[in-house]
Design a protein around this motif. Structure first.
Motif, PDB file in Angstrom:
ATOM      1  N   ASN A  77     -34.383  46.984 -20.033  1.00  0.00           N
ATOM      2  CA  ASN A  77     -35.642  47.589 -20.464  1.00  0.00           C
ATOM      3  C   ASN A  77     -35.937  48.876 -19.694  1.00  0.00           C
ATOM      4  O   ASN A  77     -36.384  49.870 -20.283  1.00  0.00           O
ATOM      5  N   ARG A  78     -35.691  48.869 -18.378  1.00  0.00           N
ATOM      6  CA  ARG A  78     -35.934  50.076 -17.582  1.00  0.00           C
ATOM      7  C   ARG A  78     -35.060  51.228 -18.053  1.00  0.00           C
ATOM      8  O   ARG A  78     -35.513  52.374 -18.159  1.00  0.00           O
ATOM      9  N   THR A  79     -33.793  50.927 -18.331  1.00  0.00           N
ATOM     10  CA  THR A  79     -32.871  51.980 -18.765  1.00  0.00           C
ATOM     11  C   THR A  79     -33.279  52.533 -20.122  1.00  0.00           C
ATOM     12  O   THR A  79     -33.279  53.754 -20.341  1.00  0.00           O
ATOM     13  N   LEU A  80     -33.630  51.646 -21.040  1.00  0.00           N
ATOM     14  CA  LEU A  80     -34.031  52.088 -22.376  1.00  0.00           C
ATOM     15  C   LEU A  80     -35.317  52.909 -22.315  1.00  0.00           C
ATOM     16  O   LEU A  80     -35.429  53.959 -22.972  1.00  0.00           O
ATOM     17  N   GLU A  81     -36.278  52.487 -21.519  1.00  0.00           N
ATOM     18  CA  GLU A  81     -37.517  53.254 -21.361  1.00  0.00           C
ATOM     19  C   GLU A  81     -37.244  54.620 -20.737  1.00  0.00           C
ATOM     20  O   GLU A  81     -37.831  55.635 -21.149  1.00  0.00           O
ATOM     21  N   ALA A  82     -36.353  54.654 -19.741  1.00  0.00           N
ATOM     22  CA  ALA A  82     -36.030  55.929 -19.092  1.00  0.00           C
ATOM     23  C   ALA A  82     -35.373  56.896 -20.067  1.00  0.00           C
ATOM     24  O   ALA A  82     -35.650  58.106 -20.042  1.00  0.00           O
ATOM     25  N   VAL A 110     -39.912  48.791 -29.359  1.00  0.00           N
ATOM     26  CA  VAL A 110     -39.620  48.718 -30.794  1.00  0.00           C
ATOM     27  C   VAL A 110     -38.114  48.725 -31.037  1.00  0.00           C
ATOM     28  O   VAL A 110     -37.590  47.963 -31.864  1.00  0.00           O
ATOM     29  N   LEU A 111     -37.382  49.563 -30.319  1.00  0.00           N
ATOM     30  CA  LEU A 111     -35.929  49.606 -30.476  1.00  0.00           C
ATOM     31  C   LEU A 111     -35.304  48.278 -30.055  1.00  0.00           C
ATOM     32  O   LEU A 111     -34.376  47.782 -30.708  1.00  0.00           O
ATOM     33  N   ARG A 112     -35.807  47.694 -28.964  1.00  0.00           N
ATOM     34  CA  ARG A 112     -35.261  46.422 -28.492  1.00  0.00           C
ATOM     35  C   ARG A 112     -35.528  45.297 -29.484  1.00  0.00           C
ATOM     36  O   ARG A 112     -34.616  44.532 -29.820  1.00  0.00           O
ATOM     37  N   VAL A 113     -36.759  45.184 -29.968  1.00  0.00           N
ATOM     38  CA  VAL A 113     -37.061  44.078 -30.873  1.00  0.00           C
ATOM     39  C   VAL A 113     -36.398  44.281 -32.231  1.00  0.00           C
ATOM     40  O   VAL A 113     -36.091  43.304 -32.933  1.00  0.00           O
ATOM     41  N   THR A 114     -36.145  45.540 -32.609  1.00  0.00           N
ATOM     42  CA  THR A 114     -35.394  45.783 -33.842  1.00  0.00           C
ATOM     43  C   THR A 114     -33.958  45.302 -33.683  1.00  0.00           C
ATOM     44  O   THR A 114     -33.391  44.668 -34.593  1.00  0.00           O
ATOM     45  N   THR A 115     -33.351  45.583 -32.541  1.00  0.00           N
ATOM     46  CA  THR A 115     -32.002  45.077 -32.282  1.00  0.00           C
ATOM     47  C   THR A 115     -31.968  43.564 -32.346  1.00  0.00           C
ATOM     48  O   THR A 115     -31.115  42.968 -33.021  1.00  0.00           O
ATOM     49  N   GLU A 116     -32.890  42.919 -31.643  1.00  0.00           N
ATOM     50  CA  GLU A 116     -32.928  41.461 -31.653  1.00  0.00           C
ATOM     51  C   GLU A 116     -33.203  40.925 -33.056  1.00  0.00           C
ATOM     52  O   GLU A 116     -32.646  39.906 -33.471  1.00  0.00           O
ATOM     53  N   GLY A 117     -34.054  41.647 -33.790  1.00  0.00           N
ATOM     54  CA  GLY A 117     -34.393  41.207 -35.134  1.00  0.00           C
ATOM     55  C   GLY A 117     -33.224  41.254 -36.096  1.00  0.00           C
ATOM     56  O   GLY A 117     -33.023  40.322 -36.890  1.00  0.00           O
ATOM     57  N   VAL A 118     -32.437  42.322 -36.045  1.00  0.00           N
ATOM     58  CA  VAL A 118     -31.297  42.384 -36.968  1.00  0.00           C
ATOM     59  C   VAL A 118     -30.218  41.395 -36.557  1.00  0.00           C
ATOM     60  O   VAL A 118     -29.517  40.840 -37.411  1.00  0.00           O
ATOM     61  N   TRP A 119     -30.078  41.132 -35.249  1.00  0.00           N
ATOM     62  CA  TRP A 119     -29.167  40.062 -34.827  1.00  0.00           C
ATOM     63  C   TRP A 119     -29.597  38.735 -35.462  1.00  0.00           C
ATOM     64  O   TRP A 119     -28.772  38.010 -36.018  1.00  0.00           O
ATOM     65  N   GLU A 175     -36.906  66.233 -22.339  1.00  0.00           N
ATOM     66  CA  GLU A 175     -35.838  67.206 -22.573  1.00  0.00           C
ATOM     67  C   GLU A 175     -35.817  67.769 -23.988  1.00  0.00           C
ATOM     68  O   GLU A 175     -35.214  68.821 -24.224  1.00  0.00           O
ATOM     69  N   HIS A 176     -36.479  67.079 -24.940  1.00  0.00           N
ATOM     70  CA  HIS A 176     -36.360  67.513 -26.335  1.00  0.00           C
ATOM     71  C   HIS A 176     -37.705  67.631 -27.042  1.00  0.00           C
ATOM     72  O   HIS A 176     -37.739  67.782 -28.264  1.00  0.00           O
ATOM     73  N   GLY A 177     -38.790  67.523 -26.289  1.00  0.00           N
ATOM     74  CA  GLY A 177     -40.091  67.833 -26.852  1.00  0.00           C
ATOM     75  C   GLY A 177     -40.716  66.775 -27.724  1.00  0.00           C
ATOM     76  O   GLY A 177     -41.643  67.068 -28.496  1.00  0.00           O
ATOM     77  N   TYR A 178     -40.262  65.522 -27.640  1.00  0.00           N
ATOM     78  CA  TYR A 178     -40.897  64.441 -28.394  1.00  0.00           C
ATOM     79  C   TYR A 178     -42.123  63.933 -27.632  1.00  0.00           C
ATOM     80  O   TYR A 178     -42.318  64.248 -26.445  1.00  0.00           O
ATOM     81  N   ALA A 179     -42.935  63.130 -28.321  1.00  0.00           N
ATOM     82  CA  ALA A 179     -44.170  62.645 -27.699  1.00  0.00           C
ATOM     83  C   ALA A 179     -44.339  61.136 -27.874  1.00  0.00           C
ATOM     84  O   ALA A 179     -45.453  60.620 -27.776  1.00  0.00           O
ATOM     85  N   ALA A 180     -43.266  60.415 -28.106  1.00  0.00           N
ATOM     86  CA  ALA A 180     -43.358  58.968 -28.272  1.00  0.00           C
ATOM     87  C   ALA A 180     -43.677  58.299 -26.934  1.00  0.00           C
ATOM     88  O   ALA A 180     -43.165  58.709 -25.894  1.00  0.00           O
ATOM     89  N   ASP A 181     -44.526  57.283 -26.979  1.00  0.00           N
ATOM     90  CA  ASP A 181     -44.754  56.482 -25.775  1.00  0.00           C
ATOM     91  C   ASP A 181     -43.433  55.803 -25.422  1.00  0.00           C
ATOM     92  O   ASP A 181     -42.921  55.000 -26.208  1.00  0.00           O
ATOM     93  N   PRO A 182     -42.836  56.097 -24.256  1.00  0.00           N
ATOM     94  CA  PRO A 182     -41.492  55.581 -23.976  1.00  0.00           C
ATOM     95  C   PRO A 182     -41.433  54.067 -23.867  1.00  0.00           C
ATOM     96  O   PRO A 182     -40.423  53.463 -24.250  1.00  0.00           O
ATOM     97  N   VAL A 183     -42.485  53.448 -23.363  1.00  0.00           N
ATOM     98  CA  VAL A 183     -42.488  51.987 -23.246  1.00  0.00           C
ATOM     99  C   VAL A 183     -42.527  51.346 -24.630  1.00  0.00           C
ATOM    100  O   VAL A 183     -41.755  50.430 -24.936  1.00  0.00           O
ATOM    101  N   ARG A 184     -43.393  51.861 -25.484  1.00  0.00           N
ATOM    102  CA  ARG A 184     -43.506  51.282 -26.824  1.00  0.00           C
ATOM    103  C   ARG A 184     -42.273  51.601 -27.667  1.00  0.00           C
ATOM    104  O   ARG A 184     -41.786  50.742 -28.415  1.00  0.00           O
ATOM    105  N   CYS A 194     -34.677  53.179 -37.278  1.00  0.00           N
ATOM    106  CA  CYS A 194     -35.784  53.009 -36.341  1.00  0.00           C
ATOM    107  C   CYS A 194     -35.772  54.118 -35.285  1.00  0.00           C
ATOM    108  O   CYS A 194     -36.818  54.724 -34.989  1.00  0.00           O
ATOM    109  N   ALA A 195     -34.607  54.405 -34.713  1.00  0.00           N
ATOM    110  CA  ALA A 195     -34.508  55.480 -33.720  1.00  0.00           C
ATOM    111  C   ALA A 195     -34.919  56.819 -34.324  1.00  0.00           C
ATOM    112  O   ALA A 195     -35.566  57.648 -33.659  1.00  0.00           O
TER     113      ALA A 195
END
Length: 223
Positions: free
Chosen positions: A149-154, A175-184, A162-171, A206-207
């Motif tokens: 989780n720390r690595t994905l948030e970082a 979302v990316l983690r639960v999507t991975t678990e969900g498709v599994w 570095e690329h000018g996005y504004a997504a909340d990194p924790v959220r 999702c990404a």
């Protein structure tokens, strides 16, 4: 920019295992047999006898190496957890230096052929879902999950910086983690499951919702 990256057979007689193997190799053989057995019968119905039958070995040999079903399940979970950790950390280490490359590598690692097999997905779902499996999972795998989780948030934070996005990194990471678990889970429960390539395309969609200049359903975009 253009997309440039994307993400058991029928029963047959098993070959007789070698009569003698080094201790570590024999234990590994039994752990792999346990993964297969959980995939076929579920967590609670997995027995030492069934593991022995799957491995083509005697019940006594399973007892010799693991003594009890609980010990065998703990060792199997630890093996799966370390295999999973090495899979994504090595993928990130082997990727390029940029945040998009590393994020893609981390997400796509879950759908590598060795990881995304019916038996392994079933085993993971069993450890996640069984009432007696959840405390075991939290005790043995909590630190691995925290590192993931720390690595994905970082990486999501780097996409912002570095690329000018504004997504909340924790959220975004959640979302990316639960999507991975969900498709599994989806791949395990559907009567006609979709292949790993489609699962990865779902995750990339999702990404792309968070980082549209760098991802599409087809994968990572490069300039």
């Amino acid at each position: 920019m253009a997309a440039v990256e994307t993400g058991k057979s029928a029963d047959k007689p098993a070959e007789a295992p070698p009569r003698k193997l080094p201790r570590d190799a024999r234990r590994m053989q039994l752990i792999e047999a346990t993964i297969e057995t959980i995939g076929r019968f579920g967590y609670s119905r997995t027995t030492l006898s069934e593991v022995a039958r799957t491995a083509g070995l005697s019940h006594g040999l399973v007892n010799f190496h693991f003594e009890t079903k609980d010990k065998l399940l703990v060792e199997t979970l630890l093996y799966l957890a370390e295999e999973y950790r090495l899979n994504w950390t090595q993928a990130v280490d082997a990727a390029g230096p940029s945040a998009p490359e590393q994020l893609y590598a981390m997400l796509a690692a879950d759908f590598r052929p060795k990881m995304c097999t019916p038996d392994r997905l079933s085993a993971w779902c069993a450890f996640w879902g069984e009432a007696q499996g959840r405390p075991l999972y939290q005790e043995k795998c909590g630190s691995n999950d925290a590192e993931y989780n720390r690595t994905l948030e970082a990486l999501c934070a780097r996409m912002n910086a570095e690329h000018g996005y504004a997504a909340d990194p924790v959220r975004a990471a959640r979302v990316l983690r639960v999507t991975t678990e969900g498709v599994w889970l989806d791949m395990m429960t559907l009567q006609s499951p979709y292949p790993a390539e489609e699962a990865l395309a779902t995750l990339m969609t999702c990404a792309a919702a968070f980082f549209p200049r760098h991802f599409t359903a087809e994968g990572l975009l490069r300039a």
